[in-house]
Scaffold this active site. Sequence first.
Site, PDB file in Angstrom:
ATOM      1  CB  SER A   8      -0.902   0.011   1.237  1.00  0.00           C
ATOM      2  OG  SER A   8      -1.442   1.307   1.409  1.00  0.00           O
ATOM      3  CG  HIS A  32      -4.079  -1.562  -1.265  1.00  0.00           C
ATOM      4  ND1 HIS A  32      -5.229  -2.262  -1.563  1.00  0.00           N
ATOM      5  CD2 HIS A  32      -4.382  -0.760  -0.208  1.00  0.00           C
ATOM      6  CE1 HIS A  32      -6.183  -1.920  -0.705  1.00  0.00           C
ATOM      7  NE2 HIS A  32      -5.700  -1.001   0.119  1.00  0.00           N
ATOM      8  CG  ASP A  34      -5.040   2.404   1.286  1.00  0.00           C
ATOM      9  OD1 ASP A  34      -6.056   1.682   1.218  1.00  0.00           O
ATOM     10  OD2 ASP A  34      -3.942   1.995   1.712  1.00  0.00           O
ATOM     11  CG  MET A  36      -8.127   7.261   2.927  1.00  0.00           C
ATOM     12  SD  MET A  36      -7.334   7.263   4.533  1.00  0.00           S
ATOM     13  CE  MET A  36      -6.416   5.699   4.448  1.00  0.00           C
ATOM     14  CG  HIS A  65      -9.308   0.273   0.124  1.00  0.00           C
ATOM     15  ND1 HIS A  65      -8.679   0.026   1.338  1.00  0.00           N
ATOM     16  CD2 HIS A  65     -10.643   0.284   0.396  1.00  0.00           C
ATOM     17  CE1 HIS A  65      -9.590  -0.080   2.290  1.00  0.00           C
ATOM     18  NE2 HIS A  65     -10.789   0.077   1.741  1.00  0.00           N
ATOM     19  CG  MET A  67     -11.170   3.404   2.685  1.00  0.00           C
ATOM     20  SD  MET A  67      -9.609   3.378   3.570  1.00  0.00           S
ATOM     21  CE  MET A  67      -8.481   3.395   2.179  1.00  0.00           C
ATOM     22  CG  MET A 135     -11.494  -2.596   5.822  1.00  0.00           C
ATOM     23  SD  MET A 135     -10.060  -1.978   4.927  1.00  0.00           S
ATOM     24  CE  MET A 135      -9.078  -1.201   6.208  1.00  0.00           C
ATOM     25  CG  ASP A 173      -6.158  -2.810   3.523  1.00  0.00           C
ATOM     26  OD1 ASP A 173      -5.027  -2.539   3.956  1.00  0.00           O
ATOM     27  OD2 ASP A 173      -6.877  -1.995   2.906  1.00  0.00           O
TER      28      ASP A 173
END
Length: 234
Positions: A8, A32, A34, A36, A65, A67, A135, A173
Site C-alpha cells: 500500500s 494498493h 488507498d 480517502m 481501495h 474509502m 479490513m 488489509d
Amino acid sequence: MVPVIAPSILAADYAELARSVASLGREADWLHVDVMDGHFVPNLTIGPPVVEALRKRTDLYFDCHLMMTNPGDYLEAFRQAGADGCSVHVEVGDTAALIEEMAALGLDRGLAVNPETPFEAFAPYLDRLDLVLLMTVHPGFGGQEFMADVMPKLRRTRAELERRGLRVAVQVDGGIDEHTGPTAAEAGADVFVAGTAVFGRERPAEAARRLREAVSSTGSPAGASGGPAPGGEE
Ligand code: DX5
Ligand code: ZN
C-alpha cells in the site's frame, strides 16, 4: 493458492511515489492505492490524478481501495486514470449498482468490508465480485494493529466461496506483516495488503519478499482452488 502481495502506497513517501514503487523491484504483484475522502474516513489522501501519473511509471496492477462516501462519482475517473480494479465499501450502500458500474467500466469488482460489518451484509454480492476486501483495522490510517477477531468472518467467507464454487479473491488489509499475514493466510486470505510492513521498512523489496515467504508457507484449509486473478483476467 498462490498469494498476491499488494503493498500500500499509503505508507510510502508521497513526494517520491515513483521511486517508492520502483523500490519494490519485482517483489510486488499489485499496488494498493488507498483513496480517502475525508468523509467516509477522517483522512484525505489521493485521487485519480496521482493514479494517472503513477500509471506512466509502472505496469503493476492498480488495486484502488475507495474509502469514499460517493465512490460512484469517481469510478470512471479512476478507470480512465489507469485503475485495474476498484473496491467500494459495502457500508456506503447502493452496492448492486456500484458493482454493475465497475463491471461496465471494465474494472475488476471489489467490495470492502469494515471490521465490525457482519458477513450477512456482503454475502449476497459474492457471486458478482472479483475480490472481497476484509479490513483488519478500522479504515483511515496506516500503522494500526491487526485485528485477529476478523478471522472468523474471513474463515466463513472462504468456506462460503468454496461451498458455492466461486472464484473471488479474498484480500486482507491492515496491520499485515510477516507475523500476522500467516494467520490471515491460514484463515483463507490470498491477497495481502501491507503498507507499514513494506514501505515502512528500509528495503521494501526484501520486506515484500519476506511477507510472500511467510504467507506461502502457511497451508490454507481452502486448498488450491480458486484464487485471485493477478492482472485482472476474468
Ligand atoms: C487503512 C488502509 C490500509 C493501510 C494498511 O485505511 O486501507 O490499506 O494502508 O496499512 P498498514 O499495512 O500500515 O496497516
Ligand atoms: Zn486499503
